[in-house]
Design a protein around this motif. Structure first.
Motif, short mmCIF file in Angstrom:
data_model
loop_
_atom_site.label_atom_id
_atom_site.label_comp_id
_atom_site.label_asym_id
_atom_site.label_seq_id
_atom_site.Cartn_x
_atom_site.Cartn_y
_atom_site.Cartn_z
N ASN A 201 0.81 -1.26 -0.04
CA ASN A 201 0.05 0.12 -0.13
C ASN A 201 0.84 1.20 0.02
N PRO A 204 0.50 4.29 -4.10
CA PRO A 204 -0.86 3.85 -4.95
C PRO A 204 -0.61 3.80 -6.42
N LEU A 205 -0.94 2.80 -6.96
CA LEU A 205 -0.68 2.51 -8.62
C LEU A 205 -2.13 2.13 -9.10
N PRO A 206 -2.42 2.64 -10.16
CA PRO A 206 -3.82 2.49 -10.94
C PRO A 206 -3.91 1.04 -11.04
N ARG A 207 -5.44 0.81 -10.86
CA ARG A 207 -6.13 -0.70 -11.06
C ARG A 207 -6.78 -0.29 -12.21
N SER A 208 -6.40 -0.40 -13.62
CA SER A 208 -7.39 -0.35 -14.51
C SER A 208 -8.50 -1.25 -14.82
N LEU A 221 -0.52 1.34 -16.08
CA LEU A 221 0.46 0.80 -14.88
C LEU A 221 1.69 0.96 -15.28
N SER A 244 3.70 -3.05 -4.32
CA SER A 244 2.56 -2.15 -5.04
C SER A 244 2.54 -2.65 -6.30
N LEU A 245 3.41 -2.89 -7.30
CA LEU A 245 2.98 -3.44 -8.62
C LEU A 245 2.25 -4.61 -8.48
N GLU A 247 0.67 -6.03 -6.20
CA GLU A 247 -0.76 -5.94 -5.89
C GLU A 247 -1.66 -5.49 -7.04
N ALA A 248 -1.18 -4.45 -7.48
CA ALA A 248 -2.08 -3.74 -8.62
C ALA A 248 -2.49 -4.68 -9.88
N VAL A 252 -6.37 -6.61 -10.04
CA VAL A 252 -7.08 -6.42 -11.33
C VAL A 252 -7.16 -7.89 -11.79
#
Ligand code: KG4
Ligand code: ZN
Length: 340
Positions: A201, A204-208, A221, A244-245, A247-248, A252
């Protein structure tokens, strides 16, 4: 293994040379008797990716010793082999040609049938190597360096593409992220290892989640990781960035797959392809399937990344159904999944 699946009666020798692994395997009935992989990864590492011409030359050097080792590991000789399977599509044309030419020569000299196998069909049916094996129909999440696809598998050979990535594959997102973080190639395993003690956490990286329910997108991402590396510079905490990567990507893949399965009435999910070796992804999907009362099947780690055992499974089922290809068997850089 699944009872309704019929395997070839005699030992099947399979060859896989579609990219950067030279592999040969022997399947007897539904059991893997041997699976030998000569990896070219170290050679390609210095260029940061697979160089097609170098890959083909390395396959030429490795193919015969790899086949010999597969035979001796299974305590068999060529005379014991009853059928041949070889990856003939999709992949690097020069690399594929090495495997296909070798398989044709063996088929001719031994007088035994040969069948060409689609690389992704191999990945899909690798889920039959789990205990218990996948049941049909099922939904497969295929995640590798070149593919991110949701496929409905009604039976071996009956595949319906439900959704796919609109840009980068999940494996590419791992590989490109790893390169940006200076973790080398191939990146999936490096990210997993770096992420072990990281905080997922922290960054914060995007979850497309494209509105189109079943498609994926990972290019945003990759851009977000690039921006993060630029912004943090030497202050970047690699463990936290890798976590973080990871997890993103896991979030998804899991969200989309489970959303589809919930309303589908299908009782089994499989996870296959190189990225299926990712422990966080395996555990997350297994947990979600358990909550929903669904079977979850994913192959043992050695059958996730490219290997000939999965090609043997697909080839054996095709040979048992009476299929075979002549000496005109060709190679194709791109190819749709087979369907009746
Ligand atoms: O199936 P594969 O061996 O080759 C293709 O057909 O593409 O998949 C290779 C991909 C690479 O992108 C690699 O980084 C990824 O699988 N991979 C992983 C892991 N092991 C391999 N990704 C995440 N976690 C892993 N442990
Ligand atoms: Zn593959």
């Amino acid at each position: 293994m699944v009872r309704q699946v019929k395997f070839f009666d005699e030992p099947v020798l399979a060859i896989e040379t579609s990219c950067d692994e030279t592999s040969a395997a022997i399947l007897i009935g539904d059991k893997v008797a041997s699976n030998v992989i000569a990896s070219q990864i170290e050679m390609h590492q210095k260029w940061g990716g697979v160089v097609p011409e170098a890959a083909a030359r390395a396959h030429v050097e490795a193919i015969l010793p790899v086949i010999s080792t597969a035979l001796s590991d299974a305590n068999l000789t060529l005379k014991d082999i009853g059928g041949l399977a070889v990856t003939n599509r999709p992949g690097l044309v020069g690399a594929l040609s090495v495997g296909v030419t070798t398989a044709k020569a063996l088929s001719f000299s031994l007088g035994i049938p040969l069948v060409g196998v689609h690389h992704l069909e191999g990945h899909l049916l690798s889920a039959l190597l789990d205990t218990p094996p996948a049941i049909f129909p099922h939904v497969a999440l295929v995640v590798s360096g070149g593919h991110t696809e949701l496929v409905k598998v009604s039976a071996p050979g009956q595949y319906e593409l439900l959704g796919q990535t609109l840009d980068d594959a999940a494996g590419e997102a791992f590989d490109k992220g790893a390169r940006l973080m200076g973790l080398g190639y191939p990146g999936g395993r490096a990210i997993q290892e770096a992420a072990q003690n990281g905080d997922p956490n922290r960054y914060p990286l995007p979850r497309s989640l494209p509105k189109d329910l079943l498609n994926f997108s990972f290019s945003g991402l990759k851009t977000a990781v690039l921006r993060l590396c630029e912004k943090e510079g030497l202050a970047l905490n690699i463990a936290d960035a890798a976590a973080s990567l990871q997890e993103a990507i896991v979030a998804v893949l899991t969200t989309k797959t489970i959303r589809y399965l919930e309303g589908s009435g299908i009782g089994c999910l499989t996870l296959v392809g190189g990225v299926a070796a990712n422990i966080a992804l395996r555990e997350r999907l297994r947990g979600e399937c358990t909550k929903l009362g669904l079977q979850f099947s994913t192959p043992p780690f050695e059958y996730c990344t490219d290997n000939a055992a999965m090609i043997a499974v697909a080839g054996s089922i095709r040979l048992a159904a009476g299929q075979s290809d002549g000496y005109g068997l060709d190679v194709f850089p791109n190819a749709e999944l087979p369907n009746p």
